[in-house]
Enzyme design. Sequence first.
Site, PDB file in Angstrom:
ATOM      1  N   HIS A   1       0.278 -11.006   1.486  1.00 43.26           N
ATOM      2  CA  HIS A   1      -0.194 -11.141   0.787  1.00 43.26           C
ATOM      3  C   HIS A   1      -0.884 -11.194   0.069  1.00 43.26           C
ATOM      4  CE1 HIS A   1      -1.488  -6.434  -0.019  1.00 43.26           C
ATOM      5  NE2 HIS A   1      -2.691  -6.898   0.293  1.00 43.26           N
TER       6      HIS A   1
ATOM      7  N   TYR B   1       0.408  -1.310  -0.059  1.00 42.98           N
ATOM      8  CA  TYR B   1      -0.453   0.023  -0.091  1.00 42.98           C
ATOM      9  C   TYR B   1       0.929   1.200   0.344  1.00 42.98           C
ATOM     10  CZ  TYR B   1      -4.173  -3.148   1.821  1.00 42.98           C
ATOM     11  OH  TYR B   1      -4.571  -3.980   1.814  1.00 42.98           O
TER      12      TYR B   1
END
Length: 279
Positions: free
Chosen positions: A111, A53
Site C-alpha cells: 500500500h 480500508y
Amino acid sequence: MTALSIPMTAFRDGTPVPLVGFGTNAMKGVDGAAGIASALRAGYRLVDTAAQYGNEAAVGQGLVDSGVDRDEVLVTTKVAGGDQGREAARRGVEESARRLGLDRIDIVLIHWPNPSRGLALETWRTLLDLREEGLIGHAGVSNFRPEQLEELHAATGEWPEINQIQLSPALPRTEAVAFHAEHGILTQAWGPLGGREGLPAQFALRRVAAEHGVDPSQVSLRWAVDQGIIVIPKSTDPERQRRNASLDGVLLDDADRALLASLDLGEDAAWDSRTHEEW
C-alpha cells in the site's frame, strides 16, 4: 440495459486488465456490499480494496451477491503498513484472502513504501513468493516513486507489475507514467477525479465537459484512459457507476488536452511517499 463497454490494457504476461475499475474505499457493511454488487452487475470487472480500508469482507460479499462468475473479476487488495515484513506480509495476505472469501487474490499491492520502517523490500520478496506459490496472481505496489521502484528491482530483478499512484488532470505525474511504461509497469490512478485537488470546480475541466456534453468526471477519466492509465472511480449510485464507465462517446482532441494540461499543479502537490506514511 446496454452492457458496459470497458476498454482493456494488459499485464506484461498478457493477462487483460480493464482500464476502468471500481474503487471501494469507505464502502462497508451491507450498503457497501450492495454498491459493489451493483457495479459488478453493471459490467465492472476490476474491484479495488485494501486491508487498510476495513471492507474486504464487504467486497467479498458484494462479489457473491452480484452473481457474476468469480473468474470474470479481478480483485485487488493491498498489504497494510502494519503488515509489512516477511512473515507479517504473508499472514496479512492470507487474512485478506480469508476476509474476501477467495482462494486466490488476483492482484496484491504494497500500500505504501513507509521508508522509516525499512520493510518494503522484505514485503516485496514475500509478494513474489506468494505469486510463485499461486496465492496471488499479480504483484505490485502503490504510491512508490521511481527510485523506490528501482530499489525493489535492484534487489530482486523483478519490477512490480503495477503501481497505483495519486493521478488526475491536476496531477498528471508524467515522469512517473513514463518510467512505468519504460519498465512494463501498468499505471493505475487513485483519486482520478481530483477531488482532493479541487479539480471538479476548475473552469478548464468544466469547459471541456460542456463542449462534449458530458460530466466533468467523464472527461477526467477519459483523459487517463486515453493514456492507457487504469482508473478506479467509486460511487454507490448505480447511474453514476454506469456513467463513470461509459466513456466511448467522450473523444478528446489536442485542444482539449492542451486546456487540461493547464490544470497541472506540479509534482509537489502529490503526497510524497518519502515522507507520507500509512501504517
